[in-house]
Structures are given as C-alpha cells and as structure tokens.
Design a protein around this motif. Structure first.
Motif, PDB file in Angstrom:
ATOM      1  N   ARG A  12       0.957  -1.132   0.049  1.00 35.72           N
ATOM      2  CA  ARG A  12      -0.249  -0.030  -0.106  1.00 35.72           C
ATOM      3  C   ARG A  12       0.849   1.224   0.188  1.00 35.72           C
ATOM      4  O   ARG A  12       1.948   1.258   0.628  1.00 35.72           O
ATOM      5  N   PRO A  13       0.293   2.297  -0.420  1.00 42.20           N
ATOM      6  CA  PRO A  13       1.205   3.650  -0.560  1.00 42.20           C
ATOM      7  C   PRO A  13       1.602   4.046   0.898  1.00 42.20           C
ATOM      8  O   PRO A  13       2.867   4.653   1.052  1.00 42.20           O
ATOM      9  N   ASP A  14       0.780   3.731   1.725  1.00 42.80           N
ATOM     10  CA  ASP A  14       1.306   4.091   3.342  1.00 42.80           C
ATOM     11  C   ASP A  14       2.518   3.239   3.703  1.00 42.80           C
ATOM     12  O   ASP A  14       3.025   3.528   4.860  1.00 42.80           O
ATOM     13  N   GLU A  15       2.893   2.128   2.912  1.00 42.73           N
ATOM     14  CA  GLU A  15       3.877   1.340   3.388  1.00 42.73           C
ATOM     15  C   GLU A  15       5.297   1.499   2.745  1.00 42.73           C
ATOM     16  O   GLU A  15       6.417   0.926   3.006  1.00 42.73           O
ATOM     17  N   VAL A  16       5.382   2.578   1.695  1.00 46.81           N
ATOM     18  CA  VAL A  16       6.603   3.017   1.026  1.00 46.81           C
ATOM     19  C   VAL A  16       7.859   3.115   2.153  1.00 46.81           C
ATOM     20  O   VAL A  16       8.891   2.560   1.777  1.00 46.81           O
ATOM     21  N   GLU A  17       7.533   4.106   2.890  1.00 48.34           N
ATOM     22  CA  GLU A  17       8.612   4.419   3.791  1.00 48.34           C
ATOM     23  C   GLU A  17       9.211   3.206   4.555  1.00 48.34           C
ATOM     24  O   GLU A  17      10.283   3.064   4.745  1.00 48.34           O
ATOM     25  N   ALA A  18       8.160   2.326   5.260  1.00 48.13           N
ATOM     26  CA  ALA A  18       8.643   1.153   5.706  1.00 48.13           C
ATOM     27  C   ALA A  18       9.407   0.211   4.990  1.00 48.13           C
ATOM     28  O   ALA A  18      10.466  -0.272   5.202  1.00 48.13           O
ATOM     29  N   ARG A  38      12.902   2.763  -4.560  1.00 47.46           N
ATOM     30  CA  ARG A  38      11.825   3.915  -4.496  1.00 47.46           C
ATOM     31  C   ARG A  38      11.144   4.267  -5.666  1.00 47.46           C
ATOM     32  O   ARG A  38      10.065   4.465  -5.923  1.00 47.46           O
ATOM     33  N   GLU A  39      12.177   4.511  -6.843  1.00 52.30           N
ATOM     34  CA  GLU A  39      11.579   4.649  -8.254  1.00 52.30           C
ATOM     35  C   GLU A  39      10.742   3.518  -8.948  1.00 52.30           C
ATOM     36  O   GLU A  39       9.783   3.774  -9.467  1.00 52.30           O
ATOM     37  N   LEU A  40      11.024   2.301  -8.370  1.00 47.57           N
ATOM     38  CA  LEU A  40      10.225   1.014  -8.844  1.00 47.57           C
ATOM     39  C   LEU A  40       8.756   1.271  -8.356  1.00 47.57           C
ATOM     40  O   LEU A  40       7.674   1.178  -8.675  1.00 47.57           O
ATOM     41  N   LEU A  41       8.671   1.632  -6.773  1.00 50.24           N
ATOM     42  CA  LEU A  41       7.527   1.965  -6.240  1.00 50.24           C
ATOM     43  C   LEU A  41       6.741   2.883  -6.803  1.00 50.24           C
ATOM     44  O   LEU A  41       5.375   2.963  -6.740  1.00 50.24           O
ATOM     45  N   ASP A  42       7.523   4.093  -6.950  1.00 46.68           N
ATOM     46  CA  ASP A  42       6.958   5.231  -7.623  1.00 46.68           C
ATOM     47  C   ASP A  42       6.009   4.888  -8.843  1.00 46.68           C
ATOM     48  O   ASP A  42       4.852   5.077  -9.258  1.00 46.68           O
ATOM     49  N   GLY A  43       6.832   4.006  -9.750  1.00 52.70           N
ATOM     50  CA  GLY A  43       6.421   3.705 -10.947  1.00 52.70           C
ATOM     51  C   GLY A  43       5.062   2.661 -10.847  1.00 52.70           C
ATOM     52  O   GLY A  43       4.018   2.699 -11.623  1.00 52.70           O
ATOM     53  N   TYR A  44       5.105   1.717  -9.772  1.00 61.70           N
ATOM     54  CA  TYR A  44       3.839   0.820  -9.622  1.00 61.70           C
ATOM     55  C   TYR A  44       2.773   1.680  -9.063  1.00 61.70           C
ATOM     56  O   TYR A  44       1.628   1.250  -9.560  1.00 61.70           O
ATOM     57  N   SER A  51       3.721  -0.580 -15.181  1.00 58.55           N
ATOM     58  CA  SER A  51       5.165  -0.520 -14.530  1.00 58.55           C
ATOM     59  C   SER A  51       5.810  -2.083 -14.635  1.00 58.55           C
ATOM     60  O   SER A  51       7.098  -1.944 -14.778  1.00 58.55           O
ATOM     61  N   GLY A  52       5.163  -3.172 -14.717  1.00 57.91           N
ATOM     62  CA  GLY A  52       5.546  -4.358 -14.825  1.00 57.91           C
ATOM     63  C   GLY A  52       6.217  -4.734 -13.513  1.00 57.91           C
ATOM     64  O   GLY A  52       6.973  -5.771 -13.438  1.00 57.91           O
ATOM     65  N   TYR A  53       6.274  -3.907 -12.514  1.00 50.13           N
ATOM     66  CA  TYR A  53       6.949  -4.203 -11.210  1.00 50.13           C
ATOM     67  C   TYR A  53       5.871  -4.243 -10.149  1.00 50.13           C
ATOM     68  O   TYR A  53       5.022  -3.418  -9.727  1.00 50.13           O
ATOM     69  N   ASN A  54       5.543  -5.369  -9.536  1.00 51.97           N
ATOM     70  CA  ASN A  54       4.482  -5.864  -8.527  1.00 51.97           C
ATOM     71  C   ASN A  54       5.103  -5.731  -7.326  1.00 51.97           C
ATOM     72  O   ASN A  54       6.031  -6.726  -6.980  1.00 51.97           O
ATOM     73  N   PHE A  55       4.646  -5.251  -6.309  1.00 53.50           N
ATOM     74  CA  PHE A  55       5.096  -5.299  -4.829  1.00 53.50           C
ATOM     75  C   PHE A  55       4.131  -5.971  -3.769  1.00 53.50           C
ATOM     76  O   PHE A  55       3.110  -5.614  -3.806  1.00 53.50           O
TER      77      PHE A  55
END
Ligand SMILES: CC(C)(COP(=O)(O)OP(=O)(O)OC[C@H]1O[C@@H](n2cnc3c(N)ncnc32)[C@H](O)[C@@H]1OP(=O)(O)O)[C@@H](O)C(=O)NCCC(=O)NCCS
Length: 162
Positions: A12-18, A38-44, A51-55
C-alpha cells in the motif's frame, strides 16, 4: 505468529517508507539500490499494470516485515522475473522470505506463468538469499564470474512451476 495476524498482500502507498527502511537496513543494498526501489515503487503506484513491477508486503500486527517485487519478463508469455526480496533484520529466519516466495509463485501461476527467473550476486552477503532460493526449489542455471565487478558475479536461478 498465527495466520490471523499475518498477511501478505499488494504493497500500500502508506507502506513505502517502511519498505525503504527495511531495504536501507538490510545490510546488502547500497544507496543507489535503495533509490532504485523507491523509483520502482513510484512507477508501481503511477500505473501498476504498465510499470511491470509488482510489490507484495508481508505484515504482522500492522508492521511491514518484508517485501517482494516481481513482474512479467518482456517478450515472454510465460516467464516472470523475481526482482527483489527482503526481510527486516529482526524478522529473519522465521519463514518470511519463504512465505513471500510462495506467494509470488502463486501469483505467477494464477497468470498462467511457467518460469520464474532470479538474478543475484555470488558474493558472501547474498549467501542467505542463494540458500533460500535453493531451499525453495530453484536451480542454479548460470554463473558468470566477475559480471557486476571483479569478484562479484551473476548467478541466475530458475524454477519451472508447472
Ligand atoms: C534472503 C532473505 C530474504 C531471507 O529471508 P528470511 O525471511 O530470513 O528467510 P526464511 O526464514 O524464509 O528462510 C527460508 C530458507 O532460507 C534459508 N536461509 C535463510 N537465511 C539463511 C541464512 N542466513 N543462512 C542459511 N540459510 C538461510 C533457510 O535454510 C530456510 O530454509 P529452511 O526453512 O528449509 O531451513 C534475508 O536474509 C534478506 O532479506 N537478506 C538481505 C536481502 C537479500 O539478500 N535479498 C535477496 C536479493 S534481492
């Protein structure tokens, strides 16, 4: 740890910093690699499909203890890349990494995928990762010594899921 207080799901977006903190403290990734996550998460978040990158995040009692990043291989109908895997230092050795790998495999199978490809380093800090891949049934398919730099080779692991 019980199933009821543990959950793996899309990051989730609120988990990026963690996730960036888990990455920075992992002990194997440099600043450039943390920035890449960070860049991959931004694209996601801009467009997950494109983006082709799933988290995926592994959570326990609201805390992110690990994550995985994976996606379809360009120009392949059945091949998927497993890009990134990390478990928070305090949570290692408890099955978090294995659970994330199994979840990614289920996601790939759900998309009719056949192969998962993992590229990693042959250096000592990545020994736990290589051991995990082998324990999860991945074959060492290629070793290119000194690929990244002198003394830092590329190891490719593969697994046929069906
Ligand atoms: C690699 C990593 C993700 C493993 O996560 P983990 O949650 O500790 O792994 P698990 O507890 O699920 O262990 C799964 C298997 O891996 C093996 N393993 C994990 N860490 C190990 C270690 N330090 N030494 C030996 N084997 C290890 C275990 O044998 C285990 O198999 P078993 O249960 O059959 O004995 C974690 O060490 C990590 O985040 N490392 C830094 C980041 C990294 O290298 N990522 C991969 C490259 S992108």
């Amino acid at each position: 740890m019980t199933d009821s207080d543990t959950a793996i799901g899309p990051t989730r977006p609120d988990e990026v910093e963690a996730i960036l903190e888990v990455t920075a403290q992992a002990g194997v990734f440099d600043e450039k690699e943390v920035y890449t996550v960070r860049e991959l998460l931004d694209g996601y978040y801009d467009d997950p499909g494109k983006s082709g990158y799933n988290f995926l995040s592994y959570r326990e009692e609201g805390r992110v203890l690990g994550y995985a990043c994976w996606g379809p291989r360009d120009l392949s109908g059945h091949g998927y890349d497993f890009y990134w895997l990390c478990t928070a230092i305090e949570a290692r050795g408890k099955g978090v990494g294995r659970a994330l790998m199994q979840h990614v495999e289920a996601e790939v199978l759900a998309r009719n995928g056949i192969w998962i490809v993992i590229e990693t380093s042959d250096t000592d800090p990545y020994a736990p990762a290589r051991r995990l891949y082998e324990r999860c049934g991945y074959q060492k398919s290629m070793l290119l010594p000194d690929f990244y730099r002198e003394g830092d080779g590329l190891v490719t692991y593969t697994k046929r899921l069906r």
